[in-house]
Design a protein around this motif. Sequence first.
Motif, short mmCIF file in Angstrom:
data_model
loop_
_atom_site.label_atom_id
_atom_site.label_comp_id
_atom_site.label_asym_id
_atom_site.label_seq_id
_atom_site.Cartn_x
_atom_site.Cartn_y
_atom_site.Cartn_z
N MET A 224 49.82 38.45 21.27
CA MET A 224 51.17 38.39 21.86
C MET A 224 51.19 37.60 23.16
N LEU A 225 50.01 37.37 23.76
CA LEU A 225 49.96 36.71 25.06
C LEU A 225 50.41 35.26 24.96
N ARG A 226 51.04 34.79 25.99
CA ARG A 226 51.42 33.39 26.11
C ARG A 226 50.16 32.53 26.14
N GLU A 227 50.20 31.37 25.57
CA GLU A 227 49.06 30.47 25.58
C GLU A 227 48.57 30.21 27.01
N GLY A 228 47.27 30.45 27.23
CA GLY A 228 46.69 30.20 28.55
C GLY A 228 46.96 31.28 29.57
N ALA A 229 47.55 32.41 29.14
CA ALA A 229 47.88 33.47 30.10
C ALA A 229 46.61 34.03 30.74
N VAL A 230 46.79 34.54 31.95
CA VAL A 230 45.71 35.18 32.70
C VAL A 230 45.91 36.68 32.65
N LEU A 231 44.84 37.42 32.32
CA LEU A 231 44.91 38.87 32.16
C LEU A 231 43.99 39.52 33.19
N ALA A 232 44.52 40.49 33.96
CA ALA A 232 43.74 41.15 35.01
C ALA A 232 44.01 42.65 34.97
N GLY A 233 43.03 43.43 35.42
CA GLY A 233 43.15 44.87 35.47
C GLY A 233 43.20 45.39 36.89
N ALA A 234 43.85 46.54 37.08
CA ALA A 234 43.98 47.14 38.41
C ALA A 234 43.08 48.36 38.58
N THR A 235 42.49 48.85 37.47
CA THR A 235 41.54 49.96 37.56
C THR A 235 40.35 49.62 36.67
N SER A 236 39.51 50.59 36.37
CA SER A 236 38.32 50.33 35.57
C SER A 236 38.70 49.82 34.19
N ALA A 237 37.82 48.97 33.61
CA ALA A 237 38.10 48.35 32.32
C ALA A 237 38.34 49.38 31.23
N ASP A 238 37.58 50.49 31.24
CA ASP A 238 37.75 51.48 30.19
C ASP A 238 39.03 52.29 30.37
N ASP A 239 39.70 52.17 31.52
CA ASP A 239 40.99 52.82 31.72
C ASP A 239 42.16 51.91 31.35
N GLU A 240 41.99 50.60 31.51
CA GLU A 240 43.11 49.67 31.32
C GLU A 240 43.12 48.99 29.95
N PHE A 241 41.95 48.71 29.40
CA PHE A 241 41.88 47.88 28.19
C PHE A 241 41.06 48.56 27.11
N ASP A 242 41.42 48.27 25.87
CA ASP A 242 40.61 48.67 24.72
C ASP A 242 40.17 47.39 24.03
N ASP A 268 41.63 30.87 16.99
CA ASP A 268 42.59 30.11 16.18
C ASP A 268 43.44 29.17 17.03
N GLY A 269 42.79 28.48 17.98
CA GLY A 269 43.49 27.49 18.78
C GLY A 269 44.28 28.03 19.95
N ARG A 270 44.33 29.36 20.10
CA ARG A 270 45.03 29.98 21.22
C ARG A 270 44.01 30.55 22.20
N SER A 271 44.40 30.65 23.47
CA SER A 271 43.44 31.12 24.48
C SER A 271 44.12 31.96 25.54
N PHE A 272 43.31 32.80 26.21
CA PHE A 272 43.72 33.50 27.41
C PHE A 272 42.51 33.61 28.33
N VAL A 273 42.76 33.91 29.60
CA VAL A 273 41.69 34.03 30.60
C VAL A 273 41.64 35.48 31.07
N LEU A 274 40.46 36.09 31.00
CA LEU A 274 40.26 37.47 31.46
C LEU A 274 39.53 37.43 32.80
N LEU A 275 40.10 38.11 33.80
CA LEU A 275 39.50 38.14 35.14
C LEU A 275 38.65 39.40 35.31
N GLY A 276 37.52 39.22 35.98
CA GLY A 276 36.69 40.37 36.35
C GLY A 276 36.17 41.18 35.20
N ASN A 277 36.07 40.58 34.02
CA ASN A 277 35.58 41.28 32.83
C ASN A 277 36.43 42.51 32.52
N GLY A 278 37.68 42.48 32.96
CA GLY A 278 38.59 43.60 32.69
C GLY A 278 38.55 44.71 33.70
#
Length: 353
Positions: A224-242, A268-278
């Motif tokens: 669902m993310l926009r192409e090239g979107a940047v994704l960042a977390g505000a707490t620990s990775a296991d709390d914010e992301f699966d 599949d030709g789409r990308s996003f950037v993850l900051l701080g390993n989540g």
Amino acid sequence: MDFLAALNRIAAVAAVLPKPKSADHATLEEVASRYQCDVLSRGRFADPGWLATYLVDRAAGRRLVLADIGGYYAPALAAVCSAMPGTIAGVVEDTENGLRRYLALGALPCPVYSVARSPLKEPEDRLVGEAIVFSIESLLRKLGQVLAGRRACVLGFGKIGAGVAAALHARHAQVSVVETDPVRHAHAISIGYGSAPLPCALAAADLVVSATGSRAIGVEHLGMLREGAVLAGATSADDEFDLTDLHSPATGFTHEALVDGAVRYRQDGRSFVLLGNGNAVNFLHTSALGPAIHLIKAEIVAAMARLAAEPHEPGLYEVPGDTRTRIAAAWVEAFRPHIARAVGVAAEWAAHR
């Protein structure tokens, strides 16, 4: 270090368990030179047998007060209290995510003090929001990008999410908020932030900051993310992301490190950037919270002192309002001259420019 010294005057510090993803090496060395330091692991702490053996060893026949940051003791707490009757005087929990873990237990097996929703924590939450956005902006600049003008989506409008949204807005980002709680959602809209359902918000945002503490983003949301979107977390990775399947060959993602702290994932030709390993992105930089941190640390000491001094029935507790008032008054008395001097110096410098 001031917190540990103050705590040690209330009761002997039996052990310090540094959070592995945010421990500062120099500080850890200093702490280890004065106190017993042990390894902190969610997996081991969820094992009642292991945790009971560990606590019995550290207690050495004494009653224990457990200071928690993130609900580490919660999964095994009932079994440990049953196995060690009379040993666990209680728990003091610092964070909202940790408080939720204790509330999920239903009937608490021992007294649990929470400072997560204390008014003395509000300055810290606001400054944490500033620190998160500082780190995001620093990484964006390393990638040759700027924050101003970006369409930013904040997932969760709790205290940290609200701080993140305010800091993004102050840096001229276009901020929208996704929030499931109607009261907080109404608050965000009334301030002037945009609002949209999660799929629409993800599709429109150049930057997504997750501050829910409830795994709002999973692998199924990445498309669902926009192409090239940047994704960042505000707490620990296991709390914010699966995102445990992100590196599985079955998902088809490839990845490349762009700069330290930023990884681009493609599928599949789409990308996003993850900051701080989540993980909380401010862990990548030193988060200087200043004197405000002493407010909530003092409340934690007060809560631990109450547990150490008098028996409590099992249940959820908060530090009384008059104690918070005394803490705040003492803080003002201690730090007002320092802050006043700093403002005076700044004003004098501005006058002579």
